[in-house]
Enzyme design. Sequence first.
Site, PDB file in Angstrom:
ATOM      1  CE  LYS A  79       6.682   4.737  -6.949  1.00  0.00           C
ATOM      2  NZ  LYS A  79       5.516   3.491  -6.276  1.00  0.00           N
ATOM      3  CB  SER A 154       7.452   0.636  -4.759  1.00  0.00           C
ATOM      4  OG  SER A 154       6.305   1.042  -5.568  1.00  0.00           O
ATOM      5  CB  SER A 178       3.878   1.472  -3.075  1.00  0.00           C
ATOM      6  OG  SER A 178       4.925   0.358  -2.526  1.00  0.00           O
TER       7      SER A 178
HETATM    8  N1  GLN Z   1       5.131  -4.509  -1.668  1.00  0.00           N
HETATM    9  C1  GLN Z   1       4.031  -4.484  -2.382  1.00  0.00           C
HETATM   10  C2  GLN Z   1       4.116  -5.061  -3.362  1.00  0.00           C
HETATM   11  O1  GLN Z   1       5.070  -6.106  -3.507  1.00  0.00           O
HETATM   12  C3  GLN Z   1       3.406  -2.933  -2.538  1.00  0.00           C
HETATM   13  C4  GLN Z   1       3.664  -1.871  -3.907  1.00  0.00           C
HETATM   14  C5  GLN Z   1       2.703  -1.161  -3.764  1.00  0.00           C
HETATM   15  O2  GLN Z   1       2.058  -0.667  -3.761  1.00  0.00           O
HETATM   16  N2  GLN Z   1       3.219  -0.550  -4.906  1.00  0.00           N
HETATM   17  O3  GLN Z   1       2.737  -5.224  -4.301  1.00  0.00           O
END
Ligand code: GLN
Length: 490
Positions: A79, A154, A178
């Site tokens: 990532k 994400s 994420s």
């Molecule tokens: N969907 C969550 C957010 O928007 C988690 C994102 C993540 O785990 N980086 O913050």
Amino acid sequence: MSLTRSSAIELNRLFVSGEVSAREIVQTYLERAEQWDRRVGAFLELYRDEALARADELQRKRDSGAELGALAGVPISVKDVLCHRGHVTSCASKMLQRFESPYTATAIERLLADDAILIGRTNMDEFAMGGSTENSALGTTRNPWDLDRVPGGSSGGAAASVSADFCPIAIGSDTGGSIRQPAAYCGVSGLKPTYGRVSRYGLVAFASSLDQVGPLARSVGDLAVALRSLAGYDGRDSTSAPREVPDYAASLEEAMAGVRIGLLEEQLSQLHPAIRDAVTGAAETLASLGAVVEPVALPHAEYGVATYYLIAPSEASSNLARYDGVRYGLRVEAADHAEGGLVGMYGATRSRGFGPEVKRRIMLGTYALSAGYYDAYYLKALKARRLIQDDYRRAFERVDLLLGPTTPSPAFRLGELTDDPLELYLQDLFTVTANLAGVPALSVPAGLTEEGLPVGIQLQARPFDEARLLQVAGRYQAATDWHTRRPRIA
Ligand code: GLN
């Protein structure tokens, strides 16, 4: 011999035994990605030449008789949120689009020390803020199961890269779901380790008290090998835990009799029917394998989303203050801004460099931390976080693991939730509590909807009990075949 569809463990075996060369493996996966990723969009960059050169280097190492690491010959995607010396680390943001890391994240160093081959960096929501990868400023990623749908986020590129079989293992990060949510949407497995299990050194910070690095893969066996490589104490991250790293793969062999599993029954009420069936079906399967399943509650979990969306943006507003046009990445001169001089440069840089969701989070966080609102919002969120942590502690006095859904619904259509940030935040209902409490959590594929979309179930364990988590998930996979289903593109 067809090398695709192989697990990392199998690829490593083929390479070490001499049946296949590292170059053959890398070439196979690179070609696959080059052919199909135009449709999927998992990668922001493929490291073609570098990966092939590394394959040849590892081949020489093998042929010389030197000892090889557990990931020798295995292609892995990363990532684009982990620093890697000499490589761009963009966080899918215009702010860092051309930023080249001057040093390497510990997680990446550890993979390389185990002879992994990094094949490219994957797309994500900008600075890991989002749940669909639609917040990327640098491209669209599609769900390999249905190209009109999101891969989740994400770590959407990471999940798509494994789902489309461009590599057997992807490295992601998880602040509120994420790793697990895109894994569930893309029909792969994903593990968020205990806070402190994997070093955050070189992970671009979103919310420092919640962020963890972890692996995605098709099989739990591959997650075990990847976690063993990633985990361990690192003096460069003061929150990393000075604890032994167990041989996770060995614990996969252990029988399951007597393991106590708490079913999070309250989470079953407002679910997509296929996900509800997946959770109840998994409870039956695990019981038939010898687990004792009983209902358990996390009474304050319903405050998880509200708590998370105060704490995460608060920490983000502080962490992202460093992108000021002076030290990192983009710099836009004040001429473009109403205000002149240095302050104008800050304003111009930050308005141009950040996308709308990142700005929204910075504003929410700044507000929650500001004098007069701190007690009402940030401090209150910290108190709610403690109550959620206590819920987990109490639950784990009774049971070894918690079982529930990963997400309320399967992957939605591209664009479906872009106008409704709150609706998108609510998708994180079941995942954020593990980050707030710091416990390890894993998502595995456990069913398909009528439309043929994958759904996931979530298992959560006591801090640092990843071995148990992987053992039970591994037993589940040995008894079911959901993790072997493939999207049509692959
Ligand atoms: N969907 C969550 C957010 O928007 C988690 C994102 C993540 O785990 N980086 O913050």
